[in-house]
Design an enzyme around this catalytic site. Structure first.
Site, PDB file in Angstrom:
ATOM      1  N   LYS A 184       0.839  -1.208   0.000  1.00 30.81           N
ATOM      2  CA  LYS A 184       0.000   0.000   0.000  1.00 30.81           C
ATOM      3  C   LYS A 184       0.872   1.255   0.000  1.00 30.81           C
ATOM      4  O   LYS A 184       2.053   1.201   0.343  1.00 30.81           O
ATOM      5  CB  LYS A 184      -0.927  -0.019   1.220  1.00 30.81           C
ATOM      6  N   TYR A 186      18.945  29.028   4.414  1.00 37.42           N
ATOM      7  CA  TYR A 186      17.919  29.812   5.113  1.00 37.42           C
ATOM      8  C   TYR A 186      18.212  29.904   6.609  1.00 37.42           C
ATOM      9  O   TYR A 186      18.626  28.917   7.221  1.00 37.42           O
ATOM     10  CB  TYR A 186      16.546  29.171   4.950  1.00 37.42           C
TER      11      TYR A 186
HETATM   12  C1  LIG Z   1      -0.390  -1.588   6.901  1.00 36.13           C
HETATM   13  C2  LIG Z   1      -0.981  -2.836   7.412  1.00 36.13           C
HETATM   14  C3  LIG Z   1      -0.178  -3.979   7.637  1.00 36.13           C
HETATM   15  C4  LIG Z   1       1.332  -3.955   7.555  1.00 36.13           C
HETATM   16  O1  LIG Z   1       1.877  -3.520   8.776  1.00 36.13           O
HETATM   17  P1  LIG Z   1       3.448  -3.518   9.056  1.00 36.13           P
HETATM   18  O2  LIG Z   1       3.563  -3.070  10.453  1.00 36.13           O
HETATM   19  O3  LIG Z   1       4.040  -2.542   8.087  1.00 36.13           O
HETATM   20  O4  LIG Z   1       3.926  -4.906   8.815  1.00 36.13           O
HETATM   21  C5  LIG Z   1      -0.812  -5.155   7.976  1.00 36.13           C
HETATM   22  N1  LIG Z   1      -2.153  -5.217   8.127  1.00 36.13           N
HETATM   23  C6  LIG Z   1      -2.949  -4.133   7.950  1.00 36.13           C
HETATM   24  C7  LIG Z   1      -4.407  -4.269   8.144  1.00 36.13           C
HETATM   25  C8  LIG Z   1      -2.390  -2.902   7.601  1.00 36.13           C
HETATM   26  O5  LIG Z   1      -3.179  -1.836   7.452  1.00 36.13           O
END
Ligand SMILES: *Cc1c(COP(=O)(O)O)cnc(C)c1O
Length: 341
Positions: A33, A249
């Site tokens: 994702k 800056y």
């Molecule tokens: C993002 C997510 C994961 C992955 O989590 P990590 O801590 O990056 O391994 C797993 N399950 C769900 C439902 C998520 O939203």
């Protein structure tokens, strides 16, 4: 332009550590994702496939479509409004109302709230949910939950784990009653996976660990993982900074003696969070980022044509008072990516 190097051997190292812990490569679903946590969706998907991974997890159908031909199954965490249907897609239901939103025949994973109280249906609504799926001709292919404290030293993990064991029993009972096949069960993200002695779910949803990070309590049995992503800048200009001259800056950095410095084309416009000129930040070669970071460039005491800004974001996350996830996920998706074997 700045660019990202993805280290394939580090990635394969992480995937083999993860597959071993999960018990089988077929149990590993890579979480891709948000542009694969900033690493590049297509680049990471193609490497995961080359390694032999068959399942992926994304947030939306739009992301899933981009990798549809690469994986056998793709779990979509939060997108029930899409009209699209695919044999490969499995859509997560986060509340009972979601059941009415999906086209017939859609593969569905039910998310159950075992204690995080964020998304998911209640345990005592399971029967209503499964009956609802049947009425709407939806296929129940999975039941999942998510842990709220798997990375912390607390017994919450075991409490939720027990709740999920109850969920499994209840789902099996309902499925037998309705002549449905038993769905796949999964609960663990990266930190939870490494808290199990023997992982006994059917799948694990691994995000951050595949990218080479796992920020869990030091007393846990943490694996050795290797960061996959490094961020590189190309030189814009070199100059001599005379003693007492200041750079950038706010004139935050002052030269104590004459020195050679260069600007590189990485800034907060690329998603490299702004350093305020107070916190010290060194590159992997030991050069220092001088003064404040600008939108499109930063200054370093170096004159190499290209410089690696970071190859591990653990320290940077501490400087910014955040977690590694946020540092890489914030990278601008337009930064070109190179895969290094
Ligand atoms: C993002 C997510 C994961 C992955 O989590 P990590 O801590 O990056 O391994 C797993 N399950 C769900 C439902 C998520 O939203």
């Amino acid at each position: 332009m700045a660019y990202i190097v993805l280290n394939k051997s580090n990635y394969f190292h992480n995937l083999s550590v993860i597959s071993k812990k999960a018990g089988s490569i077929d149990k590993v679903a890579v979480v891709l994702k948000d542009n694969a946590y900033g690493h590049g969706l297509l680049e990471m998907a193609s490497m995961a496939k080359e390694f032999g991974i068959k399942s992926a997890v994304v947030r939306t159908c739009e992301e899933a479509k981009k990798i549809e031909t690469i994986f056998e199954q793709i779990l979509i965490l939060a997108d029930t409004k899409s009209e699209s249907y695919s044999h490969t897609f499995h859509i997560v239901i986060n509340c009972l109302e979601d059941i009415q939103r999906l086209p017939e025949n859609t593969n569905v994973h039910i998310k159950v709230d075992t204690g995080m109280h964020r998304n998911g249906i209640q345990i005592d609504s399971l029967e209503e949910a499964i009956l609802g799926l049947c009425k709407r001709n939806l296929n129940l292919t999975g039941v999942m939950t998510h842990y709220r404290c798997a990375d912390e030293l607390s017994c919450d993990f075991f409490w939720q784990r027990n709740n999920f064991i109850q969920v499994k029993k209840e789902v099996k009972r309902i499925c037998e009653k309705l002549f449905l096949s038993i769905p796949k069960f999964h609960s663990a993200n990266s930190s939870a996976l490494f808290r199990f002695k023997n992982y006994d779910d059917d799948l694990t949803r691994v995000g951050i660990a595949q990218y080479g990070y796992l920020e869990t309590h030091p007393s846990f049995d943490n694996p050795i993982l290797k960061p996959v992503l490094s961020l590189w800048g190309k030189k814009i200009a070199t100059r001599e900074l005379k003693k007492n001259q200041r750079v950038g800056y706010g004139a935050m950095f002052k030269a104590e003696k004459n020195m050679i410095i260069s600007t590189y084309d990485v800034g907060y416009g690329d998603g490299f969070f702004r350093l305020n000129g107070v916190d010290k930040c060194e590159t992997p070669k030991g050069y220092e980022i001088l003064g404040r970071v600008s939108m499109d460039c930063l200054s370093i005491n170096c004159e190499d044509e290209e410089v690696c800004i970071y190859d591990d974001v653990t320290k940077l996350a501490k400087i910014h008072n955040t977690i590694t996830y946020e540092i890489t996920t914030s990278l601008n998706p337009n930064i070109p990516k190179v895969i290094k074997s």
